[in-house]
Each structure stands twice: as structure tokens, then as C-alpha cells.
Enzyme design. Structure first.
Site, PDB file in Angstrom:
ATOM      1  N   ALA A 280      -2.295   5.819   1.307  1.00  0.00           N
ATOM      2  CA  ALA A 280      -3.096   4.798   1.365  1.00  0.00           C
ATOM      3  C   ALA A 280      -3.503   4.258   2.806  1.00  0.00           C
ATOM      4  O   ALA A 280      -2.539   4.282   3.450  1.00  0.00           O
ATOM      5  CB  ALA A 280      -3.123   3.853   0.420  1.00  0.00           C
TER       6      ALA A 280
ATOM      7  N   LEU B 197       0.838  -1.074  -0.038  1.00  0.00           N
ATOM      8  CA  LEU B 197      -0.250   0.053   0.059  1.00  0.00           C
ATOM      9  C   LEU B 197       0.999   1.208   0.058  1.00  0.00           C
ATOM     10  O   LEU B 197       1.944   1.367   0.717  1.00  0.00           O
ATOM     11  CB  LEU B 197      -0.970   0.034   1.158  1.00  0.00           C
ATOM     12  CG  LEU B 197      -2.043  -0.910   1.234  1.00  0.00           C
ATOM     13  CD1 LEU B 197      -2.929  -0.728   2.724  1.00  0.00           C
ATOM     14  CD2 LEU B 197      -3.025  -0.376   0.035  1.00  0.00           C
ATOM     15  N   ASP B 198       0.528   2.344  -0.795  1.00  0.00           N
ATOM     16  CA  ASP B 198       1.456   3.463  -0.816  1.00  0.00           C
ATOM     17  C   ASP B 198       1.204   3.928   0.553  1.00  0.00           C
ATOM     18  O   ASP B 198       0.233   3.844   1.219  1.00  0.00           O
ATOM     19  CB  ASP B 198       0.867   4.391  -1.968  1.00  0.00           C
ATOM     20  CG  ASP B 198       1.062   3.842  -3.339  1.00  0.00           C
ATOM     21  OD1 ASP B 198       2.210   3.160  -3.395  1.00  0.00           O
ATOM     22  OD2 ASP B 198       0.516   4.144  -4.368  1.00  0.00           O
ATOM     23  N   PRO B 199       2.179   5.043   0.844  1.00  0.00           N
ATOM     24  CA  PRO B 199       2.046   5.707   2.043  1.00  0.00           C
ATOM     25  C   PRO B 199       0.694   6.697   2.250  1.00  0.00           C
ATOM     26  O   PRO B 199       0.132   6.615   3.443  1.00  0.00           O
ATOM     27  CB  PRO B 199       3.453   6.569   1.991  1.00  0.00           C
ATOM     28  CG  PRO B 199       4.249   5.956   1.201  1.00  0.00           C
ATOM     29  CD  PRO B 199       3.503   5.228   0.238  1.00  0.00           C
TER      30      PRO B 199
ATOM     31  N   ARG C 105      -3.752   4.122  -8.807  1.00  0.00           N
ATOM     32  CA  ARG C 105      -3.312   5.255  -9.168  1.00  0.00           C
ATOM     33  C   ARG C 105      -3.539   5.316 -10.782  1.00  0.00           C
ATOM     34  O   ARG C 105      -3.553   6.496 -11.378  1.00  0.00           O
ATOM     35  CB  ARG C 105      -1.971   5.406  -8.828  1.00  0.00           C
ATOM     36  CG  ARG C 105      -1.742   5.852  -7.475  1.00  0.00           C
ATOM     37  CD  ARG C 105      -0.287   6.369  -6.767  1.00  0.00           C
ATOM     38  NE  ARG C 105       0.618   5.072  -6.641  1.00  0.00           N
ATOM     39  CZ  ARG C 105       1.717   4.891  -7.395  1.00  0.00           C
ATOM     40  NH1 ARG C 105       1.993   6.038  -8.099  1.00  0.00           N
ATOM     41  NH2 ARG C 105       2.410   3.800  -7.353  1.00  0.00           N
TER      42      ARG C 105
END
Length: 305
Positions: free
Chosen positions: A41, A37-39, A172
């Protein structure tokens, strides 16, 4: 300790940041997550500990669900709100029906180009490292599966969606591509994973709450519980003993009904413990190698402690 934690990842941390904190919490290096998970998210991040790390590849393969908010009219270099704005475009008079129709074009097996700001590697170098140096390289489109996109809210320039998708899908990139299809450009402003495989928000515990608990009170799922959603097949005592030596069982060693299809993944269990993860391969019996292909064998007697 061995098993799986279902963590509700907070915003601002990378998935590896979460892994580091779980390593400190349990004082072990054998920790891994089941899907980055991206930061920016938040949401469901299963984290495996000890013998549970042997199950990561199977847990990662499950479908995922996300709640995503897009801002139309702006594109960024990262495809999300943490990046630099590259372009602003005026918004045409879009309706909710226009956006729903556009989303339908992205449902099914589609080709998706990963963003430059991603962990994918080019010649051994993560793309995000190249992107931060101002280097952009060609990325091969990849096959991904999106089974559902539901438009929850339209309050222009913002659009909120729910997305069900398979492994490897970049939300994204979906936001960026939807913006291009609409002719407005778009980037992601919020993202929450609501489901990862067979685990959802109701199963997830916030990281800070976990860290404030005594270790003995932490809701660590056993490897057997981590296989929620997979077929679990009890084997005879003789087959359980043979598994310790890497010998897969024949179908007749399964105690009880076995209604799985050829190629399905399942867990073999004995006395309440997960002994192995297998793929049903009945043709192997002709080669005297049992009816199952061993994918992972757990440490005998140590799987669920």
C-alpha cells in the site's frame, strides 16, 4: 522536536520501516505511526515525533479513505497480490450494476474477519508469523464500520473502488469478501490510503523528499496543529498552571464559547500551545474534579518546540 509528519508512504516499505527512517532522520527513538499500511500500500501515513506520540491514540481513531483495485477470479492466501494464488474461478458476465449492488451489502456496521496475514496476535504471536508457518487459526469476526463504497471503474477482471471506513477495517478482507459474495473470488492488487483522520493526500509529503530536506525545513506540524479537526479550547492562566499538576479545569475556566457535547474529545490550549487532550465530562464537577477528564497532558512549555 515534537509534532506530526504527514508522510506519503511509498510502496515496498512497512509502516515500521518508515518509522525507522524517521528515527534516523530526527535522531530520536520517540517516533510512532498512526495506522499500519501494508508494504504493497501507499499513501497517507501520519508519523508522530517526541511529544507528538502522546496524540497517536486520538489520531488513529479518525475515519480513513482508500482507493483500492481488486482482481476478480483469483483468491490468494494473503488476500492481496503479494500472496500465493489458491484458486482461479471463471468470471460470469458481471455488469457494473451487479458490482455496485454487491458493494452496498458491505456498507454500515458489519462483521469482518481479519486476514491471517495481519499483525493481530493470537496468544502473543502475530498471525502473520503463524501464517508463514502454514498455520491457520480461527479468527473472531470484528465489528467495523464502512460508510461509503463507490465503484470508480470496472474493467474486468479489475474493479477499482473508493472506500470510507472506520478504524480497524481491513481492505484486503473487504476485497476477499466482495469476491466471495460475487461468487468469483477476488484479491487486492493496489491500495492507496487517501485520507487518515483529518489529513489527506494534499497534506502528505513523499518520504524520499523529506529525507533530502534539511531537518529545519521539514514540514513538522506542532502538537497543536496535529489536533486539526478537534475542538480547541483556550483556558485561563490559572487553569493552565493547574494542568501542570494534573488538575482538570472547570467549565468556567474556558475562555470563549464551548460548544462541545458530553463525551467529546478536545484540546486545551494556552498561549498558542497544546496543554492537554481531554474528554468533556461535566458530571465530574459534582465530585469536585472539574468538568473535563484528562486523557493526555503534554510536557509544560515543551509541547510545540
Amino acid at each position: 522536536m515534537h509534532g506530526l509528519l504527514i508522510i506519503d508512504k511509498p510502496q515496498g516499505l512497512t509502516s515500521h520501516d518508515v518509522v525507522r527512517r524517521v528515527r534516523r532522520l530526527f535522531r530520536t527513538k520517540r517516533v510512532g505511526h498512526t495506522g499500519t499500511l501494508d508494504p504493497m500500500a501507499t499513501g497517507v501515513l501520519p508519523v508522530a515525533i517526541g511529544e507528538g506520540t502522546k496524540l497517536v491514540q486520538f489520531l488513529m481513531a479518525g475515519a480513513k479513505s482508500y482507493r483500492a483495485t481488486l482482481k476478480l477470479g483469483e483468491t490468494t492466501d494473503t488476500y492481496d497480490a503479494e500472496g500465493t494464488i489458491l484458486q482461479r474461478r471463471p468470471l460470469p458476465p458481471l455488469t457494473s450494476d451487479d458490482i455496485v449492488r454487491c458493494c452496498q451489502k458491505f456498507i454500515g456496521d458489519i462483521q469482518q474477519t481479519p486476514p491471517m496475514f495481519s499483525a493481530i496476535k493470537k496468544n502473543g504471536i502475530p498471525l502473520h508469523q503463524l501464517a508463514r508457518q502454514g498455520i491457520e487459526v480461527e479468527r473472531e469476526p470484528r465489528n467495523v464500520e464502512i460508510s461509503r463504497i463507490e465503484v470508480l471503474e470496472v474493467s474486468l477482471p479489475y474493479v477499482t473502488l473508493e472506500v470510507d471506513c472506520g478504524k480497524g477495517t481491513y481492505i484486503r478482507s473487504l476485497a476477499h469478501d466482495l469476491g466471495e459474495e460475487l461468487g468469483t473470488g477476488a484479491h487486492l492488487t493496489a491500495l492507496r490510503r487517501t485520507r487518515n483522520g483529518f489529513f489527506d493526500e494534499a497534506d502528505a509529503v513523499p518520504l524520499d523528499r523529506l529525507e533530502s530536506m534539511p531537518v529545519t525545513d521539514i514540514p513538522l506540524l506542532s502538537p497543536l496543529e496535529a489536533m486539526k479537526g478537534f475542538a480547541l479550547l483556550p483556558v485561563s492562566i490559572d487553569a493552565a498552571r493547574a494542568l501542570k499538576f494534573g488538575i482538570p479545569p472547570a467549565l468556567e475556566a474556558i475562555e470563549g464559547p464551548c460548544s462541545i457535547a458530553e463525551g467529546d474529545t478536545a484540546g486545551l490550549i494556552y498561549d498558542g500551545r497544546l496543554l492537554a487532550v481531554v474528554q468533556f465530562a461535566p458530571g465530574r464537577q459534582k465530585e469536585r474534579r472539574g468538568d473535563f477528564e484528562l486523557l493526555r497532558v503534554m510536557i509544560p512549555g515543551d509541547g510545540d518546540d
